[in-house]
Write a protein that holds these residues in place. Structure first.
Motif, PDB file in Angstrom:
ATOM      1  N   TYR A   1       0.866  -1.171   0.240  1.00  0.00           N
ATOM      2  CA  TYR A   1      -0.037   0.019  -0.031  1.00  0.00           C
ATOM      3  C   TYR A   1       0.600   1.335  -0.176  1.00  0.00           C
ATOM      4  O   TYR A   1       0.400   2.225  -0.501  1.00  0.00           O
TER       5      TYR A   1
ATOM      6  N   VAL B   1      -6.706   1.849  -3.616  1.00  0.00           N
ATOM      7  CA  VAL B   1      -5.598   2.032  -4.468  1.00  0.00           C
ATOM      8  C   VAL B   1      -6.067   1.704  -5.982  1.00  0.00           C
ATOM      9  O   VAL B   1      -5.638   2.117  -7.006  1.00  0.00           O
TER      10      VAL B   1
ATOM     11  N   MET C   1      -0.472  -7.310  -0.761  1.00  0.00           N
ATOM     12  CA  MET C   1      -1.652  -6.972  -0.174  1.00  0.00           C
ATOM     13  C   MET C   1      -2.717  -7.750  -0.169  1.00  0.00           C
ATOM     14  O   MET C   1      -3.918  -7.510   0.634  1.00  0.00           O
TER      15      MET C   1
END
Length: 660
Positions: free
Chosen positions: A103, A358, A485
């Protein structure tokens, strides 16, 4: 072993923070992440050794304070309550560290970020392993400091700075009550050690002291002061305003601090002090009332929020209310069980939301999302599992469901079985909160992943005015984030699905699991459980289904309706959209007057009075005198001769007057 478990995070935090220029970003993040996984491994062993095998212990590290008769040792207390919190704290923190590698990949300040994360984890570990109230306060303030640093991590954003300051100030209000509670405990018991205080407490049950001409119960006062601290840290109604604004920090911060660890510190404190609370029934009633009111309030506010992280933030606030309802009904095992299961599915929801953010180029407005299921298939399933666990879907009679089904139903049943007016109040409000939780959770899910993609719509209104505008990408540009992630999401999803069924009989049992770590005044009574009406058993499921049906109708069947209703700006809609106007009320009552008073003290008290009559006044008079003296130095001889003549005449006049 326990000392290593606690101190590994602070060692890695210090190395990453102090030597970040020499280490660089990659070694710093790997070092801190490895340190957290080492602490997690030790925590899992501690859970097996203490919670399963029953080997509770207190390890003395060193003497901390010695002043006259007052001595405090720095101990590590590891009982079942601590072991549960160790798994929660290190488990979520290690996964958040791993998630943050992806991230925060493009952030230039990664070493500082990972150092802050590990610092927070150390403070939280100090809090949960404390053996006395002073040690708890040390960790309590440590997590407050780390929270301030992490919320304001992007310090160049004014909104992040304001949110960090707000969190710090609001928590100080609660901490003041906590401090008074600690002072009162030492004043009454002469010690801050848990075992000594809990052993002496029954002798003071029913005793009172005089305050402002009234007789006040001692233990009730102490418990209420402790609970004020818990209200601030766990964002209960009245001291909740900092939690939604804390979403200004990076999403991993939201998952770590405001979903699974820091905000549960208040619940942990009440459960740790349960032997005191059991002797103060009025304090327990207040805990139940505040918890139920918070569960209802936060769920109602979450109905119409559009920021994907703020919806989850209000969900956290609401679920914390559930935990306090359980504690207030003396069902401390149910409170800790919901804390345990909540850590899995709420961290899963926050990190899944981070994956969406994201993928959407850091766009957080759900009105600019939609139709992302095909672009984000893995994240879709992860958030689906998180929603199922949060809303507590399951089959009551068969006892089959996700994690939240077991823990939330246990709390609702505890409120029903309490047979008190405040318990009935909590039962009704938690049921209503369950329906609203289902609606806003599925509303968030459907707005994000179903329907048409709205990322390219030019939709602006008062909700987005004044905020940083993000440009949502084209649909074909949206894709799953890095694998680093996604792995934490899978691990948390397993916990969100299985943790409830695996541990329900351990947490909510007759005491073999807890072994005295919490008071078991409620316990698990088979006859009481069997006396629950069928309608009460099925009420949460029916209300959850109703919430889903309404969300499905509004956002799939008739997707144009929500915008039309919002455009009307009805009284109820605006009241909930504006979060019951708490921020506006506090601005009017506290913030505005404080700014006016501060400006008055600055301009008049400091500027006009102190500086005007003090340094500035004296300095100005000295300057005036010197300017006059400078004028006398003209450089002409006859001026000096005239001055000498005046002096001689003055001197002669003086002597004539004195000696006449």
């Amino acid at each position: 072993m326990y000392a290593a478990l606690v101190f590994i995070p602070i060692i890695t935090a210090a190395i990453a923070g102090i030597f970040q220029r020499f280490l660089g970003a990659r070694p710093a993040e790997l070092l801190t992440t490895a340190g957290l996984f080492a602490s997690l491994a030790l925590s899992l062993y501690a859970f097996y050794d203490v919670a399963i095998l029953g080997h509770s212990q207190v390890v003395t590290l060193w003497q901390w304070i010695s002043s006259g008769d007052f001595t405090v040792d720095w101990n590590v207390r590891v009982d079942t309550l601590t072991a549960v919190m160790l798994v929660v704290v290190t488990g979520v923190s290690s996964l958040v560290h791993l998630y943050s590698i992806g991230y925060m990949h493009d952030d230039p300040d990664r070493p500082r970020f990972f150092s802050y994360l590990s610092l927070f984890t150390f403070a939280m570990l100090m809090l949960v392993t404390a053996n006395n109230f002073l040690q708890v306060f040390f960790g309590w303030e440590g997590v407050g400091l780390a929270s301030y640093l992490l919320i304001g991590f992007w310090y160049k954003k004014p909104s992040a700075n304001a949110a960090a300051l707000k969190a710090f100030v609001v928590n100080r209000v609660g901490d003041f009550g906590f401090m008074l509670g600690i002072f009162a405990i030492f004043w009454v018991f002469g010690t801050l050690d848990f075992d000594a205080v809990f052993k002496a407490a029954p002798a003071l049950a029913g005793h009172s002291f005089e305050f402002a001409g009234h007789q006040v119960d001692i233990l009730t006062t102490i418990c209420l002061l402790l609970f004020v601290g818990a209200m601030g840290k766990s964002a209960q109604i009245g001291l909740h305003t900092w939690l939604p604004d804390a979403m200004e920090g990076p999403t991993p911060v939201s998952a770590l601090i405001h979903a699974a660890t820091m905000v549960t510190a208040g619940v942990f404190l009440v459960c740790r002090a349960s032997p005191l609370f059991e002797l103060a029934p009025n304090a327990l009633a207040f805990v139940t009332f505040i918890g139920a009111t918070t569960a209802f309030f936060a769920a109602s506010v979450g109905l119409f929020q559009n920021d994907i992280k703020r919806v989850i933030a209000y969900s956290t606030c609401s679920q914390l209310g559930y935990m306090f309802v359980a504690a207030g009904c003396s069902a401390y095992g149910a409170a800790m069980f919901h804390l345990f299961t909540h850590a899995f599915f709420k961290a899963l929801l926050f990190l899944s939301a981070g994956a969406v953010i994201v993928a959407m180029h850091h766009e957080q407005d759900m009105r600019k999302m939609g139709g992302l299921r095909k672009q984000l298939p893995f994240t879709y399933w992860m958030m689906l599992i998180g929603n199922i666990a949060l809303t507590g879907l399951g089959i009551p009679l068969l006892g089959i469901g996700a994690a939240g089904f077991y823990s939330k139903d246990a709390i609702i049943n505890a409120a029903f079985l309490s047979n008190t007016p405040v318990g009935t109040y909590a039962f009704v409000l938690t049921l209503l909160a369950a329906a609203m939780t289902s609606f806003y959770s599925w509303r968030q899910f459907l707005m994000t992943f179903h329907g048409r993609y709205r990322g390219l719509d030019h939709h602006h209104d008062e909700a987005t005015a004044g905020h940083d505008e993000h440009h949502a990408p084209k649909l074909e540009e949206v894709h799953e984030p890095a694998r680093v992630m996604l792995v934490p999401l899978a691990v948390l999803a397993v916990g969100a699905l299985l943790s409830g069924g695996l541990f329900v009989h351990s947490f909510i049992g007759e005491g073999e699991f807890w072994r005295g770590a919490v008071a078991l005044a409620f316990g698990h009574h088979a006859d009481a459980e069997n006396s629950i009406p069928l309608l009460v058993e099925f009420a949460p499921l029916l209300l959850t289904a109703l919430g889903f049906a309404i969300a499905y109708y509004f956002y799939i069947v008739k997707p144009e309706l929500p915008a039309k209703l919002a455009a009307q700006k009805g009284i109820v809609y605006m009241f909930l959209y504006r979060k019951w106007y708490f921020d506006e009320l506090y601005q009017f009552l506290f913030v505005g007057p404080a700014l006016v008073f501060g400006r008055f003290l600055w301009k008049w008290g400091d500027g006009k009075l102190i500086d005007g009559l003090g340094p500035d006044g004296v300095a100005a008079r000295v300057l005036d005198a010197t300017r006059g003296a400078v004028r006398l130095q003209s450089g002409y001889v006859y001026h000096y001769a005239f001055a000498m003549l005046i002096g001689v005449v003055g001197l002669a006049t003086y002597f004539m007057m004195v000696w006449r």
